[in-house]
Write an enzyme that holds these catalytic residues in place. Structure first.
Site, PDB file in Angstrom:
ATOM      1  CG  ASP A 105     -10.668  12.271   6.232  1.00 27.67           C
ATOM      2  OD1 ASP A 105      -9.887  11.327   6.000  1.00 27.67           O
ATOM      3  OD2 ASP A 105     -11.348  12.817   5.351  1.00 27.67           O
ATOM      4  CE1 TYR A 141     -11.309   3.044   4.215  1.00 26.23           C
ATOM      5  CE2 TYR A 141     -11.983   5.340   4.406  1.00 26.23           C
ATOM      6  CZ  TYR A 141     -11.000   4.376   4.455  1.00 26.23           C
ATOM      7  OH  TYR A 141      -9.706   4.729   4.746  1.00 26.23           O
ATOM      8  N   GLY A 165       0.831  -1.210   0.000  1.00 27.15           N
ATOM      9  CA  GLY A 165       0.000   0.000   0.000  1.00 27.15           C
ATOM     10  C   GLY A 165       0.862   1.254   0.000  1.00 27.15           C
TER      11      GLY A 165
HETATM   12  P1  NDP Z   1      -3.686   1.463   0.197  1.00 24.62           P
HETATM   13  O1  NDP Z   1      -5.038   1.201  -0.375  1.00 24.62           O
HETATM   14  O2  NDP Z   1      -2.637   2.080  -0.642  1.00 24.62           O
HETATM   15  O3  NDP Z   1      -3.092   0.118   0.797  1.00 24.62           O
HETATM   16  C1  NDP Z   1      -3.856  -0.725   1.577  1.00 24.62           C
HETATM   17  C2  NDP Z   1      -3.196  -2.080   1.571  1.00 24.62           C
HETATM   18  O4  NDP Z   1      -4.044  -2.963   2.310  1.00 24.62           O
HETATM   19  C3  NDP Z   1      -3.027  -2.653   0.164  1.00 24.62           C
HETATM   20  O5  NDP Z   1      -1.682  -2.948  -0.075  1.00 24.62           O
HETATM   21  C4  NDP Z   1      -3.898  -3.881   0.183  1.00 24.62           C
HETATM   22  O6  NDP Z   1      -3.346  -4.997  -0.460  1.00 24.62           O
HETATM   23  C5  NDP Z   1      -3.994  -4.204   1.665  1.00 24.62           C
HETATM   24  N1  NDP Z   1      -5.177  -5.015   1.879  1.00 24.62           N
HETATM   25  C6  NDP Z   1      -6.456  -4.720   1.563  1.00 24.62           C
HETATM   26  N2  NDP Z   1      -7.246  -5.763   1.844  1.00 24.62           N
HETATM   27  C7  NDP Z   1      -6.442  -6.743   2.353  1.00 24.62           C
HETATM   28  C8  NDP Z   1      -6.663  -8.051   2.818  1.00 24.62           C
HETATM   29  N3  NDP Z   1      -7.879  -8.615   2.820  1.00 24.62           N
HETATM   30  N4  NDP Z   1      -5.607  -8.752   3.281  1.00 24.62           N
HETATM   31  C9  NDP Z   1      -4.361  -8.226   3.265  1.00 24.62           C
HETATM   32  N5  NDP Z   1      -4.083  -6.987   2.833  1.00 24.62           N
HETATM   33  C10 NDP Z   1      -5.119  -6.253   2.379  1.00 24.62           C
HETATM   34  O7  NDP Z   1      -3.931   2.302   1.526  1.00 24.62           O
HETATM   35  P2  NDP Z   1      -3.170   3.585   2.050  1.00 24.62           P
HETATM   36  O8  NDP Z   1      -1.722   3.307   2.202  1.00 24.62           O
HETATM   37  O9  NDP Z   1      -3.630   4.747   1.263  1.00 24.62           O
HETATM   38  O10 NDP Z   1      -3.845   3.725   3.488  1.00 24.62           O
HETATM   39  C11 NDP Z   1      -3.142   3.415   4.692  1.00 24.62           C
HETATM   40  C12 NDP Z   1      -4.097   3.636   5.844  1.00 24.62           C
HETATM   41  O11 NDP Z   1      -4.544   5.007   5.831  1.00 24.62           O
HETATM   42  C13 NDP Z   1      -5.355   2.781   5.853  1.00 24.62           C
HETATM   43  O12 NDP Z   1      -5.658   2.433   7.160  1.00 24.62           O
HETATM   44  C14 NDP Z   1      -6.429   3.712   5.322  1.00 24.62           C
HETATM   45  O13 NDP Z   1      -7.707   3.357   5.813  1.00 24.62           O
HETATM   46  C15 NDP Z   1      -5.967   5.034   5.920  1.00 24.62           C
HETATM   47  N6  NDP Z   1      -6.420   6.210   5.188  1.00 24.62           N
HETATM   48  C16 NDP Z   1      -6.259   6.260   3.816  1.00 24.62           C
HETATM   49  C17 NDP Z   1      -6.707   7.365   3.125  1.00 24.62           C
HETATM   50  C18 NDP Z   1      -6.546   7.447   1.638  1.00 24.62           C
HETATM   51  O14 NDP Z   1      -6.901   8.492   1.065  1.00 24.62           O
HETATM   52  N7  NDP Z   1      -5.990   6.419   0.955  1.00 24.62           N
HETATM   53  C19 NDP Z   1      -7.348   8.506   3.811  1.00 24.62           C
HETATM   54  C20 NDP Z   1      -7.425   8.365   5.250  1.00 24.62           C
HETATM   55  C21 NDP Z   1      -6.963   7.246   5.903  1.00 24.62           C
HETATM   56  P3  NDP Z   1      -3.275  -5.103  -2.072  1.00 24.62           P
HETATM   57  O15 NDP Z   1      -2.132  -4.197  -2.451  1.00 24.62           O
HETATM   58  O16 NDP Z   1      -3.016  -6.535  -2.308  1.00 24.62           O
HETATM   59  O17 NDP Z   1      -4.606  -4.645  -2.567  1.00 24.62           O
END
Ligand code: NDP
Length: 310
Positions: A112, A135, A15
């Protein structure tokens, strides 16, 4: 002095935040080394599978946990509630219970989107959440599950995450800027676009400060200042244009109502981060400075600039 390796288990390897954490360990940020961490992606453990998650925790026996994984497809979540809840609420609960039982620090990221956005000032940690989409509801339940344990946990609510790598608003704008001559961008949702690199640094600055006998805490941690998606798009196009990329000749501010999406979004996403500064000495940079640094990273790289322009 011999460096005694830690075993920090990081979920969300691929991620935006997970990848930036990975880079920081490789850059020896705060004296950490790649040997101090184990990174797990979906191929290492499916977080919707509680038994698999418990097994991963027991197998790795970490000295700390960072959860940078989440179900983040905000619109898709409206039709995949069970999966979203499993990843965003049940998995953090399992991690927190493990951290509680083993008295190890646990950092979890929230959003947020736990707020409904009707407040006119920045949200503080004492404001009552009231999510307006699945979400946001799943992330709020994840927070609640952690807060009901006695784990030495820190929950960090952040907003509007982007990075040089990954699918996000920056890359979408750079791509659409090549394809469209006119664009309408939402101007009535206000928040702080936050660079995943800054979040990753913040996490690694906070982690060593967590006391094993402390209970769960919750803080806001996003970039300073705020703007709309329209403001963010304008900045992206300014930086792209300066480096010779094609940008739309007209970018118009529009209301959220003119851009309907399956999930409703809060209009006010601003968060007051002063508590984090006070208790952990961590303050993220101004959103515009950090966004410009990210765009420089993307656009000063000849290969990625070519890929956008092709
Ligand atoms: P990303 O979507 O970039 O990454 C999330 C990761 O979680 C991905 O690599 C994904 O894997 C993994 N994932 C999802 N489902 C599963 C599963 N079932 N099992 C294992 N892994 C899983 O997220 P961000 O880095 O952007 O977000 C980081 C944090 O910040 C999160 O908690 C998010 O809720 C929070 N956040 C994000 C915001 C945004 O704008 N993105 C805003 C506010 C908070 P895969 O790569 O295989 O899909």
């Amino acid at each position: 002095m011999i460096h005694a390796p830690q075993k920090i288990l990081v979920f969300g390897k691929n991620g935006q935040v997970g990848y930036e954490l990975f880079c920081l360990f490789h850059d020896n940020y705060n004296g950490l080394t790649p040997e101090d961490a184990v990174f797990l992606g979906r191929d290492g453990v499916d977080l919707s599978d509680t038994d698999a998650l418990l097994k991963a925790l027991e197998d790795h026996a970490p000295t700390a946990i960072i959860n940078a994984a989440a179900y983040t497809a905000v619109d898709k979540a409206e039709s995949e509630e069970a999966l979203c809840m499993a990843v965003n609420a049940m998995a953090p609960e399992v991690m927190a219970e493990y951290a509680q039982d083993h008295k190890i620090p646990f950092i979890h990221i929230s959003t947020d989107y736990v707020f409904d956005g009707t407040k006119t000032a920045p949200y503080t940690e004492s404001d009552a959440p009231c999510p307006v989409n699945i979400y946001g509801k799943s992330k709020y339940e994840g927070e609640q599950a952690i807060l009901k344990t006695t784990a030495p946990a820190v929950i960090l609510r952040t907003s509007w995450v982007y990075a040089a790598k990954g699918q996000n608003f920056v890359h979408t704008m750079l791509r659409l800027g090549q394809e469209r001559d006119t664009m309408g961008i939402v101007n009535d949702q206000i928040g702080a676009p936050t660079n995943a690199k800054d979040i990753a640094r913040g996490i690694l600055d906070i982690l060593p400060q967590i006391k094993p006998d402390s209970g769960p805490e919750l803080y806001h941690m996003c970039a300073q200042g705020a703007g709309s998606w329209y403001d963010f798009a304008q900045l992206i196009f300014e930086e792209a244009k300066e480096r010779g990329l094609t940008t739309p000749s007209s970018v118009t501010p529009i209301a959220s109502s003119a851009y309907p999406t399956p999930a409703q979004r809060p209009l006010n996403s601003r968060m007051d981060c002063s508590a984090l500064t006070k208790f952990y000495g961590v303050t993220l940079p101004d959103w515009q400075d950090s966004a410009r640094a990210c765009l420089a990273e993307i656009l000063n790289n000849t290969d990625s600039k070519k890929a956008i322009a092709s």
